[in-house]
Design a protein around this motif. Structure first.
Motif, PDB file in Angstrom:
ATOM      1  N   ALA A   1      10.609   7.355  -7.916  1.00 32.31           N
ATOM      2  CA  ALA A   1       9.503   6.910  -7.080  1.00 32.31           C
ATOM      3  C   ALA A   1       8.603   5.998  -7.885  1.00 32.31           C
ATOM      4  N   ILE A   2       7.845   5.186  -7.168  1.00 34.50           N
ATOM      5  CA  ILE A   2       6.975   4.209  -7.819  1.00 34.50           C
ATOM      6  C   ILE A   2       5.696   4.091  -7.005  1.00 34.50           C
ATOM      7  N   ASN A   3       4.578   3.877  -7.692  1.00 40.16           N
ATOM      8  CA  ASN A   3       3.324   3.761  -6.963  1.00 40.16           C
ATOM      9  C   ASN A   3       3.167   2.368  -6.375  1.00 40.16           C
ATOM     10  N   TRP A   4       2.058   2.138  -5.717  1.00 37.28           N
ATOM     11  CA  TRP A   4       1.920   0.934  -4.898  1.00 37.28           C
ATOM     12  C   TRP A   4       1.913  -0.339  -5.727  1.00 37.28           C
ATOM     13  N   ILE A   5       1.446  -0.260  -6.971  1.00 43.06           N
ATOM     14  CA  ILE A   5       1.357  -1.468  -7.782  1.00 43.06           C
ATOM     15  C   ILE A   5       2.485  -1.552  -8.798  1.00 43.06           C
ATOM     16  N   GLY A   6       3.244  -0.486  -8.944  1.00 46.66           N
ATOM     17  CA  GLY A   6       4.359  -0.478  -9.885  1.00 46.66           C
ATOM     18  C   GLY A   6       3.990  -0.035 -11.277  1.00 46.66           C
ATOM     19  N   SER A   7       2.808   0.525 -11.438  1.00 47.40           N
ATOM     20  CA  SER A   7       2.353   0.919 -12.769  1.00 47.40           C
ATOM     21  C   SER A   7       2.725   2.351 -13.132  1.00 47.40           C
ATOM     22  N   VAL A   8       3.113   3.127 -12.141  1.00 53.40           N
ATOM     23  CA  VAL A   8       3.474   4.528 -12.374  1.00 53.40           C
ATOM     24  C   VAL A   8       4.830   4.796 -11.736  1.00 53.40           C
ATOM     25  N   THR A   9       5.712   5.413 -12.484  1.00 55.97           N
ATOM     26  CA  THR A   9       7.032   5.766 -11.965  1.00 55.97           C
ATOM     27  C   THR A   9       7.338   7.229 -12.262  1.00 55.97           C
ATOM     28  N   HIS A  10       8.261   7.767 -11.513  1.00 57.49           N
ATOM     29  CA  HIS A  10       8.642   9.173 -11.657  1.00 57.49           C
ATOM     30  C   HIS A  10      10.132   9.267 -11.392  1.00 57.49           C
ATOM     31  N   TYR A  11      10.834  10.016 -12.242  1.00 54.41           N
ATOM     32  CA  TYR A  11      12.292  10.100 -12.136  1.00 54.41           C
ATOM     33  C   TYR A  11      12.770  11.542 -12.127  1.00 54.41           C
ATOM     34  N   ALA A  12      13.872  11.746 -11.459  1.00 56.01           N
ATOM     35  CA  ALA A  12      14.557  13.027 -11.582  1.00 56.01           C
ATOM     36  C   ALA A  12      15.149  13.120 -12.987  1.00 56.01           C
ATOM     37  N   ASP A  13      15.212  14.322 -13.513  1.00 54.14           N
ATOM     38  CA  ASP A  13      15.739  14.502 -14.865  1.00 54.14           C
ATOM     39  C   ASP A  13      17.165  13.969 -14.997  1.00 54.14           C
TER      40      ASP A  13
ATOM     41  N   SER B   1       0.808  -1.218   0.000  1.00 56.96           N
ATOM     42  CA  SER B   1       0.000   0.000   0.000  1.00 56.96           C
ATOM     43  C   SER B   1       0.840   1.266   0.000  1.00 56.96           C
ATOM     44  N   TYR B   2       2.151   1.124   0.120  1.00 59.59           N
ATOM     45  CA  TYR B   2       3.036   2.278   0.196  1.00 59.59           C
ATOM     46  C   TYR B   2       3.570   2.689  -1.174  1.00 59.59           C
ATOM     47  N   TYR B   3       3.644   3.975  -1.383  1.00 66.43           N
ATOM     48  CA  TYR B   3       4.433   4.514  -2.475  1.00 66.43           C
ATOM     49  C   TYR B   3       5.889   4.481  -2.008  1.00 66.43           C
ATOM     50  N   MET B   4       6.780   4.128  -2.922  1.00 68.29           N
ATOM     51  CA  MET B   4       8.176   3.987  -2.531  1.00 68.29           C
ATOM     52  C   MET B   4       9.059   4.933  -3.348  1.00 68.29           C
ATOM     53  N   GLY B   5      10.114   5.411  -2.713  1.00 70.99           N
ATOM     54  CA  GLY B   5      11.002   6.323  -3.405  1.00 70.99           C
ATOM     55  C   GLY B   5      12.458   6.066  -3.070  1.00 70.99           C
ATOM     56  N   TRP B   6      13.312   6.567  -3.930  1.00 71.86           N
ATOM     57  CA  TRP B   6      14.754   6.563  -3.693  1.00 71.86           C
ATOM     58  C   TRP B   6      15.248   8.017  -3.716  1.00 71.86           C
ATOM     59  N   PHE B   7      16.102   8.319  -2.782  1.00 70.12           N
ATOM     60  CA  PHE B   7      16.751   9.619  -2.709  1.00 70.12           C
ATOM     61  C   PHE B   7      18.251   9.392  -2.586  1.00 70.12           C
ATOM     62  N   ARG B   8      19.013  10.440  -2.797  1.00 69.86           N
ATOM     63  CA  ARG B   8      20.449  10.327  -2.610  1.00 69.86           C
ATOM     64  C   ARG B   8      21.001  11.627  -2.034  1.00 69.86           C
ATOM     65  N   GLN B   9      22.132  11.488  -1.364  1.00 70.41           N
ATOM     66  CA  GLN B   9      22.779  12.657  -0.781  1.00 70.41           C
ATOM     67  C   GLN B   9      24.275  12.528  -0.930  1.00 70.41           C
ATOM     68  N   ALA B  10      24.859  13.459  -1.636  1.00 70.10           N
ATOM     69  CA  ALA B  10      26.306  13.515  -1.811  1.00 70.10           C
ATOM     70  C   ALA B  10      26.900  14.422  -0.733  1.00 70.10           C
ATOM     71  N   PRO B  11      28.158  14.263  -0.425  1.00 69.13           N
ATOM     72  CA  PRO B  11      28.791  15.091   0.616  1.00 69.13           C
ATOM     73  C   PRO B  11      28.645  16.584   0.312  1.00 69.13           C
ATOM     74  N   GLY B  12      28.196  17.320   1.310  1.00 69.13           N
ATOM     75  CA  GLY B  12      28.047  18.752   1.159  1.00 69.13           C
ATOM     76  C   GLY B  12      26.830  19.185   0.372  1.00 69.13           C
ATOM     77  N   LYS B  13      25.987  18.241  -0.014  1.00 68.61           N
ATOM     78  CA  LYS B  13      24.798  18.578  -0.795  1.00 68.61           C
ATOM     79  C   LYS B  13      23.540  18.150  -0.058  1.00 68.61           C
ATOM     80  N   GLU B  14      22.432  18.715  -0.467  1.00 68.01           N
ATOM     81  CA  GLU B  14      21.168  18.337   0.119  1.00 68.01           C
ATOM     82  C   GLU B  14      20.696  17.002  -0.452  1.00 68.01           C
ATOM     83  N   ARG B  15      19.837  16.364   0.309  1.00 72.91           N
ATOM     84  CA  ARG B  15      19.247  15.120  -0.175  1.00 72.91           C
ATOM     85  C   ARG B  15      18.359  15.434  -1.371  1.00 72.91           C
ATOM     86  N   GLU B  16      18.494  14.647  -2.424  1.00 76.01           N
ATOM     87  CA  GLU B  16      17.717  14.910  -3.625  1.00 76.01           C
ATOM     88  C   GLU B  16      16.941  13.675  -4.077  1.00 76.01           C
TER      89      GLU B  16
END
Length: 122
Positions: A49-61, A30-45
């Protein structure tokens, strides 16, 4: 839900790596899931992300066309396949779960796993 990320490591530029995030607890599907990353000295970006069933995804450019997010609800695991790695992809990668929406912002997520380090050599 508790999240455990794994699969990080050292990879040469141009290579591929797949991260996994194993979830424990109820109602993973039932959860939407996401991945983020953080490099040294930078903000988390936001990465993907993916919806609960895996039918919709969203990506950083910055990763679109190179990274693929997927999930296996039976295994309560979400994956991030990273292809054509670039030195700029080096960071600590975090998985996160949202109860409410497919979000591209960290504030949209309720639960976080510990990070897994990805290092890319040029």
């Amino acid at each position: 839900v508790q999240l455990q990320a794994s699969g990080g490591g050292l990879m040469q530029a141009g290579g591929s790596l797949t991260l996994s995030c194993a979830a424990s607890g109820d109602r993973f599907s039932s959860y939407y899931m996401g991945w983020f990353r953080q490099a040294p000295g930078k903000e988390r970006e936001f990465v993907a992300a993916i919806n609960w069933i895996g039918s919709v995804t969203h990506y950083a450019d910055s990763v679109k066309g190179r990274f693929v997010i997927s999930r296996n609800n039976a295994k309560t695991t979400v994956y991030l396949q990273m292809n054509s790695l670039e030195p700029e992809d080096a960071a600590v990668y975090y998985c996160a779960a949202s109860r409410t929406a497919l979000s591209g912002t960290a504030t949209g997520y309720n639960y976080w796993g510990q990070g897994t380090q990805v290092t890319v050599s040029s």
